[in-house]
Scaffold this motif. Sequence first.
Motif, PDB file in Angstrom:
ATOM      1  N   HIS A 108       0.828  -1.208   0.000  1.00  0.00           N
ATOM      2  CA  HIS A 108       0.000   0.000   0.000  1.00  0.00           C
ATOM      3  C   HIS A 108       0.863   1.259   0.000  1.00  0.00           C
ATOM      4  N   HIS A 109       1.945   1.258   0.748  1.00  0.00           N
ATOM      5  CA  HIS A 109       2.787   2.446   0.891  1.00  0.00           C
ATOM      6  C   HIS A 109       3.904   2.521  -0.143  1.00  0.00           C
ATOM      7  N   ALA A 110       4.108   1.476  -0.924  1.00  0.00           N
ATOM      8  CA  ALA A 110       5.199   1.463  -1.898  1.00  0.00           C
ATOM      9  C   ALA A 110       4.978   2.526  -2.977  1.00  0.00           C
ATOM     10  N   THR A 111       6.056   3.146  -3.420  1.00  0.00           N
ATOM     11  CA  THR A 111       5.971   4.120  -4.505  1.00  0.00           C
ATOM     12  C   THR A 111       6.045   3.443  -5.870  1.00  0.00           C
ATOM     13  N   ALA A 112       6.508   2.211  -5.897  1.00  0.00           N
ATOM     14  CA  ALA A 112       6.543   1.394  -7.112  1.00  0.00           C
ATOM     15  C   ALA A 112       6.805  -0.043  -6.665  1.00  0.00           C
ATOM     16  N   SER A 152     -10.251 -12.972  -0.382  1.00  0.00           N
ATOM     17  CA  SER A 152     -10.712 -11.586  -0.259  1.00  0.00           C
ATOM     18  C   SER A 152      -9.555 -10.658   0.089  1.00  0.00           C
ATOM     19  N   HIS A 153      -8.624 -11.131   0.905  1.00  0.00           N
ATOM     20  CA  HIS A 153      -7.442 -10.330   1.246  1.00  0.00           C
ATOM     21  C   HIS A 153      -6.601 -10.080   0.002  1.00  0.00           C
ATOM     22  N   ARG A 154      -6.403 -11.100  -0.826  1.00  0.00           N
ATOM     23  CA  ARG A 154      -5.610 -10.933  -2.042  1.00  0.00           C
ATOM     24  C   ARG A 154      -6.285  -9.952  -2.993  1.00  0.00           C
ATOM     25  N   VAL A 155      -7.598 -10.061  -3.144  1.00  0.00           N
ATOM     26  CA  VAL A 155      -8.318  -9.156  -4.043  1.00  0.00           C
ATOM     27  C   VAL A 155      -8.205  -7.715  -3.548  1.00  0.00           C
ATOM     28  N   LYS A 156      -8.301  -7.495  -2.240  1.00  0.00           N
ATOM     29  CA  LYS A 156      -8.186  -6.140  -1.700  1.00  0.00           C
ATOM     30  C   LYS A 156      -6.774  -5.598  -1.868  1.00  0.00           C
ATOM     31  N   ARG A 157      -5.768  -6.474  -1.798  1.00  0.00           N
ATOM     32  CA  ARG A 157      -4.393  -6.036  -2.049  1.00  0.00           C
ATOM     33  C   ARG A 157      -4.259  -5.426  -3.442  1.00  0.00           C
ATOM     34  N   GLN A 158      -5.054  -5.919  -4.375  1.00  0.00           N
ATOM     35  CA  GLN A 158      -4.948  -5.487  -5.766  1.00  0.00           C
ATOM     36  C   GLN A 158      -5.429  -4.061  -5.987  1.00  0.00           C
ATOM     37  N   ASP A 159      -5.990  -3.438  -4.960  1.00  0.00           N
ATOM     38  CA  ASP A 159      -6.360  -2.021  -5.066  1.00  0.00           C
ATOM     39  C   ASP A 159      -5.145  -1.181  -5.427  1.00  0.00           C
ATOM     40  N   VAL A 160      -3.960  -1.676  -5.100  1.00  0.00           N
ATOM     41  CA  VAL A 160      -2.722  -0.963  -5.415  1.00  0.00           C
ATOM     42  C   VAL A 160      -2.598  -0.697  -6.910  1.00  0.00           C
ATOM     43  N   VAL A 161      -3.065  -1.626  -7.739  1.00  0.00           N
ATOM     44  CA  VAL A 161      -2.948  -1.442  -9.187  1.00  0.00           C
ATOM     45  C   VAL A 161      -4.228  -0.900  -9.821  1.00  0.00           C
ATOM     46  N   PHE A 162      -5.322  -0.850  -9.055  1.00  0.00           N
ATOM     47  CA  PHE A 162      -6.592  -0.367  -9.602  1.00  0.00           C
ATOM     48  C   PHE A 162      -6.975   1.026  -9.104  1.00  0.00           C
ATOM     49  N   ARG A 163      -6.344   1.497  -8.022  1.00  0.00           N
ATOM     50  CA  ARG A 163      -6.768   2.766  -7.433  1.00  0.00           C
ATOM     51  C   ARG A 163      -6.448   3.942  -8.358  1.00  0.00           C
ATOM     52  N   LYS A 164      -7.009   5.099  -8.027  1.00  0.00           N
ATOM     53  CA  LYS A 164      -6.757   6.303  -8.814  1.00  0.00           C
ATOM     54  C   LYS A 164      -5.290   6.691  -8.690  1.00  0.00           C
ATOM     55  N   PRO A 166      -2.454   5.143  -9.759  1.00  0.00           N
ATOM     56  CA  PRO A 166      -1.633   4.045  -9.210  1.00  0.00           C
ATOM     57  C   PRO A 166      -0.159   4.241  -9.526  1.00  0.00           C
ATOM     58  N   ASN A 167       0.681   3.684  -8.664  1.00  0.00           N
ATOM     59  CA  ASN A 167       2.119   3.731  -8.885  1.00  0.00           C
ATOM     60  C   ASN A 167       2.533   2.629  -9.869  1.00  0.00           C
ATOM     61  N   PRO A 168       3.736   2.740 -10.453  1.00  0.00           N
ATOM     62  CA  PRO A 168       4.175   1.737 -11.435  1.00  0.00           C
ATOM     63  C   PRO A 168       4.264   0.330 -10.848  1.00  0.00           C
ATOM     64  N   TYR A 169       3.854  -0.638 -11.655  1.00  0.00           N
ATOM     65  CA  TYR A 169       3.978  -2.051 -11.282  1.00  0.00           C
ATOM     66  C   TYR A 169       4.641  -2.767 -12.450  1.00  0.00           C
ATOM     67  N   ASP A 202      -1.428   1.553 -18.585  1.00  0.00           N
ATOM     68  CA  ASP A 202      -0.202   2.335 -18.750  1.00  0.00           C
ATOM     69  C   ASP A 202       0.802   2.123 -17.631  1.00  0.00           C
ATOM     70  N   HIS A 203       0.332   1.899 -16.412  1.00  0.00           N
ATOM     71  CA  HIS A 203       1.245   1.814 -15.272  1.00  0.00           C
ATOM     72  C   HIS A 203       1.743   0.400 -15.004  1.00  0.00           C
ATOM     73  N   ILE A 204       1.278  -0.570 -15.804  1.00  0.00           N
ATOM     74  CA  ILE A 204       1.657  -1.976 -15.591  1.00  0.00           C
ATOM     75  C   ILE A 204       2.526  -2.468 -16.746  1.00  0.00           C
ATOM     76  N   THR A 205       3.664  -3.068 -16.409  1.00  0.00           N
ATOM     77  CA  THR A 205       4.551  -3.655 -17.416  1.00  0.00           C
ATOM     78  C   THR A 205       4.722  -5.134 -17.100  1.00  0.00           C
ATOM     79  N   ILE A 206       4.325  -5.984 -18.037  1.00  0.00           N
ATOM     80  CA  ILE A 206       4.453  -7.432 -17.876  1.00  0.00           C
ATOM     81  C   ILE A 206       5.422  -7.952 -18.931  1.00  0.00           C
TER      82      ILE A 206
END
Length: 284
Positions: A108-112, A152-164, A166-169, A202-206
């Motif tokens: 949650h607190h990570a910048t990337a 449910s915990h894993r799905v909520k963790r994914q808010d990191v990539v879905f929130r307004k 989002p930081n780079p992943y 845009d913020h996700i690189t796979i």
Amino acid sequence: MASRPAPTARRIRLAAELRKLRERAGLNSTEAAQMLGTSSGQLSNVESARFGVSPERVRAMANVYSCTNQPYVDALVDMAGEKTRGWWWEAYREVLPSGLLTLAELEHHATAIRTAFTAHVPGMLQTAEHAREIFSKAIPAPTPPEVEHRVSHRVKRQDVVFRKNPNPYRTVIHEAALHMRVGGRRVARDQLRHLISMSLRDHITIRVLPFDIGAFPGSGQSINYLCGPVPELDTVQLDQFHGPLLVDAEAHLEKYRRLLDVVEASALSPEKSRDLIQVITQNL
């Protein structure tokens, strides 16, 4: 008397960094306490994360310890000033291992975030059905409610990539993980389609490491690199059978940064990776 709440991962890290600052300054706890106008016992409680510390006190400590790295000091001050309770993961404290809560807090607190996985799809990009199948195969066998708590915990963790905003992943996934039919053909196909969809953000690189790359560094380990506001506050999370292992020594952080650079350079481009995932999906 009510028990003291367990310190958060961020408070533990802040305490460790303050101890490092004192030690780099060549001061023992008694000397430092005298210079700060406090007792060695109070200072010990702060450095062991038993007590919190105010932003003003952090600045005073950095000044006494002659730390001139202002971005680093500012980041420590921010850590001291943030709220410590009321985060969503606290609701899982009684039903999930503490290591999973720590991981959610750090993400949650990570910048990337940078990751590399050999045998499985990263949790941040898993569908609920894929995650449910993974958790149901744990040892010892979990109960259905335990599985659902983890999903449910894993799905909520994914808010990191879905929130307004989002930081780079960035992630590298070995081709082997893409061929595993977790949950059967339908679930596996939906998971691959989800990866393709996420790769278009845009913020996700796979990137995919193809089979023909052969040996590569770190091939036996999954790596989750969580970037802090400054490099000194980065954290590496490694998967262990007994739970997450956190690494934050400077020499280790530099090693994992270099390792991820090499792995990313060995992988296919994001466009070619997406094409490969599409081919594997069509062949399921």
